[in-house]
Design a protein around this motif. Structure first.
Motif, PDB file in Angstrom:
ATOM      1  N   ASP A  62       0.974   4.130  -2.902  1.00 25.60           N
ATOM      2  CA  ASP A  62       0.778   5.547  -2.606  1.00 25.60           C
ATOM      3  C   ASP A  62       1.920   6.387  -3.162  1.00 25.60           C
ATOM      4  O   ASP A  62       1.698   7.465  -3.731  1.00 25.60           O
ATOM      5  N   ASP A 107       1.504   6.635  -6.896  1.00 28.64           N
ATOM      6  CA  ASP A 107       0.417   7.552  -7.231  1.00 28.64           C
ATOM      7  C   ASP A 107       0.878   9.005  -7.159  1.00 28.64           C
ATOM      8  O   ASP A 107       0.552   9.818  -8.029  1.00 28.64           O
ATOM      9  N   GLU A 108       1.636   9.332  -6.125  1.00 29.19           N
ATOM     10  CA  GLU A 108       2.165  10.696  -5.998  1.00 29.19           C
ATOM     11  C   GLU A 108       3.111  11.016  -7.155  1.00 29.19           C
ATOM     12  O   GLU A 108       3.097  12.120  -7.688  1.00 29.19           O
ATOM     13  N   VAL A 144       0.839  -1.202   0.000  1.00 29.29           N
ATOM     14  CA  VAL A 144       0.000   0.000   0.000  1.00 29.29           C
ATOM     15  C   VAL A 144       0.873   1.251   0.000  1.00 29.29           C
ATOM     16  O   VAL A 144       0.597   2.205  -0.730  1.00 29.29           O
ATOM     17  N   SER A 145       1.932   1.256   0.782  1.00 26.16           N
ATOM     18  CA  SER A 145       2.805   2.431   0.821  1.00 26.16           C
ATOM     19  C   SER A 145       3.520   2.623  -0.521  1.00 26.16           C
ATOM     20  O   SER A 145       3.706   3.756  -0.973  1.00 26.16           O
TER      21      SER A 145
END
Length: 57
Positions: free
Chosen positions: A33, A36-37, A29-30
């Motif tokens: 993320d 995505d950034e 998940v990290s």
């Protein structure tokens, strides 16, 4: 002395596997993320670069 509770090998393995799955899920998940950034940053940069400068007369 108090006796320590004993677990079966199957229960211990199940607990270990579950904890590893949770850790893997959290790291996944990290990473998602962070990607995505990075995608957002690259899209914004591309929009800035694709803008045509105003024509000078």
């Amino acid at each position: 002395m108090a006796e320590t509770p004993r677990l079966s090998v199957e229960k211990v393995l199940k607990k270990l596997v579950e904890s590893e799955m949770k850790a893997d899920s959290a790291s996944r998940v990290s990473k998602i993320d962070a990607l995505d950034e990075e995608i957002k940053r690259m899209r914004a940069q591309r929009q800035r670069l694709d803008r045509k400068p105003p024509k000078r007369d």
